[in-house]
Design an enzyme around this catalytic site. Structure first.
Site, short mmCIF file in Angstrom:
data_model
loop_
_atom_site.label_atom_id
_atom_site.label_comp_id
_atom_site.label_asym_id
_atom_site.label_seq_id
_atom_site.Cartn_x
_atom_site.Cartn_y
_atom_site.Cartn_z
N LYS A 92 38.32 24.67 13.07
CA LYS A 92 39.26 24.08 14.04
C LYS A 92 40.32 25.11 14.44
CE LYS A 92 41.85 22.28 10.05
NZ LYS A 92 42.06 21.10 9.21
N ARG A 107 47.69 9.74 5.88
CA ARG A 107 47.57 10.20 7.25
C ARG A 107 46.45 9.39 7.90
NH1 ARG A 107 46.83 16.67 7.75
NH2 ARG A 107 44.68 15.99 7.69
N TYR A 147 68.01 42.40 21.44
CA TYR A 147 68.92 41.34 21.91
C TYR A 147 69.92 40.97 20.83
CZ TYR A 147 65.73 40.41 25.84
OH TYR A 147 64.97 40.51 26.95
N MET A 162 60.20 38.60 23.24
CA MET A 162 58.95 37.97 23.63
C MET A 162 57.79 38.96 23.62
SD MET A 162 58.00 35.74 27.03
CE MET A 162 59.43 34.67 26.92
C1 LIG Z 1 41.75 21.43 7.91
C2 LIG Z 1 41.06 20.54 6.97
C3 LIG Z 1 40.29 21.05 5.92
C4 LIG Z 1 40.28 22.51 5.54
O1 LIG Z 1 41.43 22.77 4.75
P1 LIG Z 1 41.72 24.24 4.15
O2 LIG Z 1 42.92 24.03 3.33
O3 LIG Z 1 41.95 25.13 5.31
O4 LIG Z 1 40.51 24.62 3.38
C5 LIG Z 1 39.57 20.16 5.14
N1 LIG Z 1 39.60 18.84 5.41
C6 LIG Z 1 40.35 18.31 6.40
C7 LIG Z 1 40.37 16.84 6.62
C8 LIG Z 1 41.11 19.14 7.20
O5 LIG Z 1 41.85 18.61 8.18
#
Ligand SMILES: *Cc1c(COP(=O)(O)O)cnc(C)c1O
Length: 376
Positions: free
Chosen positions: A35, A131, A260, A308
């Site tokens: 992701k 969650r 800056y 930036m």
């Molecule tokens: C992002 C995620 C993972 C991976 O977690 P890591 O700590 O990066 O290994 C696993 N399960 C869910 C539900 C996640 O959202």
């Protein structure tokens, strides 16, 4: 150097990290979590590398990420699990992608039934993260049975996610694990072949009791340490280097300032090098006056405010001899020295995940395998 700043990503390192995790997972399948553009490493290249390293599943957070993976050529032989919630607009995209979906309410099951499409479903128990998923094991059971009874739906998985896997010595992961097992193991007894999964990277490395049938490993496949420590200590190999170059060198006399707000004023005569990278590239402003990079294999302190598009380093140390065009390594190794994403995270008061995810789209990702160019 052709561009002002780039992220070089060693896909061979991702392969080796996955192989290393697969060894630890002891027979559990590895689901590579790609992701957020592969935690900033480039999603498609990371996914290919993970599969070469032995992963057999991919996971993403969103429907569009799943669609992008399919469009890049990952076929139906590679299951793609969408970890996140899906809006009404996203659901058809996820279905078109043939993704495995996370489900925890009867309404979600009804929406899938109404679609008339074949879908593989993973029922999610919220065992304590608070969650997504249902906290109620009876609801989770009811959802699972509704999925199993529905004509086009396949009950593929039962899963949960830990809140504190990355905290050593914590007892809460064990509580979550117990809640998950109490629900999922009887469910699997009723539905043989159901895949149980719970572990993220930290849990995979920390406790084999969390592995079940599949581990969902994200951060560690990129060679980032889930505990925020030195990745080398757990035989993880950082895949990403962030590199810029010396675009300007100038003398800075004592009392002169740089950047800056004049937040750096030289205490002695020195030399400054400007690297054309800044918070617009995800090299965060919070690093102002508080970071180091590498030049000629030596550590150089960042001085002044990160702007930036530019940042300045004090390169006046004896014998450094900065020349225009020299590489400046913001994350990575040079000579015997290293600056890790974990270092940047510590300087920023955040986690390594946010450091690599935050490298902006302005920074080209260049994929290679141990220095050899890869076709993409
Ligand atoms: C992002 C995620 C993972 C991976 O977690 P890591 O700590 O990066 O290994 C696993 N399960 C869910 C539900 C996640 O959202």
């Amino acid at each position: 150097m052709a561009v002002r700043a780039l992220a070089r990503v060693n896909l061979a390192a991702i392969e080796r990290n996955v192989a290393r995790l697969a060894r630890d997972a002891q027979g559990a399948a590895v689901c590579a979590v790609v992701k957020a553009d592969g935690y900033g490493h480039g999603m498609v290249g990371a996914a290919r590398a993970a599969l070469r390293g032995g992963a057999t599943w991919l996971a993403v957070a969103t429907a569009l990420e799943a669609r992008d993976l399919r469009a890049a050529g990952f076929g139906d032989d590679v299951p793609i699990l969408i970890l996140g919630a899906l809006s009404d607009e996203e659901l058809p995209i996820a279905l078109d992608a043939g993704a495995d979906l996370a489900v925890w309410t009867i309404e979600m099951v009804q929406a899938l039934v109404a679609s008339g499409r074949p879908v593989r479903v993973h029922v999610k128990l919220d065992s304590g993260l608070g969650r997504l998923g249902t906290r109620d094991p009876e609801q989770a059971d009811a959802v699972a049975e509704a999925v199993a009874a529905a004509e086009h739906l396949q009950l593929a998985g039962a899963w949960t996610h830990f809140a504190t896997a990355d905290e050593r010595g914590d007892a809460f992961m064990g509580e979550q694990l117990a809640r998950f097992k109490a629900w999922a193991e009887p469910l699997r007894a009723r539905h043989p072949g159901l895949l149980l999964h719970a572990a993220n990277s930290a849990a995979t490395l920390r406790d084999p009791a969390t592995h079940f049938d599949l581990v969902r490993a994200g951060v560690a496949i990129y060679g980032l340490d889930p505990f925020g420590e030195d990745p080398a200590a757990r035989e993880l190999e950082p895949a990403l280097e962030l590199v810029s170059y010396v675009a300007a060198v100038k003398a800075c006399a004592a009392e002169q300032s740089a950047g800056y707000g004049r937040r750096f004023v030289a205490g002695r005569d020195t030399l400054l090098a400007t690297a054309p990278i800044g918070y617009g590239d995800g090299y965060r402003r919070g690093l102002s006056n508080h970071a180091e990079a590498l030049l000629h294999g030596r550590r150089i302190p960042l001085v002044g405010t990160v702007s930036m598009d530019n940042v300045t380093f004090d390169v006046g140390a004896a014998g450094l001899g900065p020349r225009l065009g020299d590489d400046i390594v913001l994350i990575g190794a040079q000579g015997g020295e290293r600056v890790t994403a974990e270092d940047l995270a510590r300087w920023l008061g955040t986690i390594n995940y946010e450091v690599t995810c935050g490298i902006s789209a302005r920074v080209p990702r260049v994929h290679h395998r141990d220095g050899e160019a890869v076709e993409e």
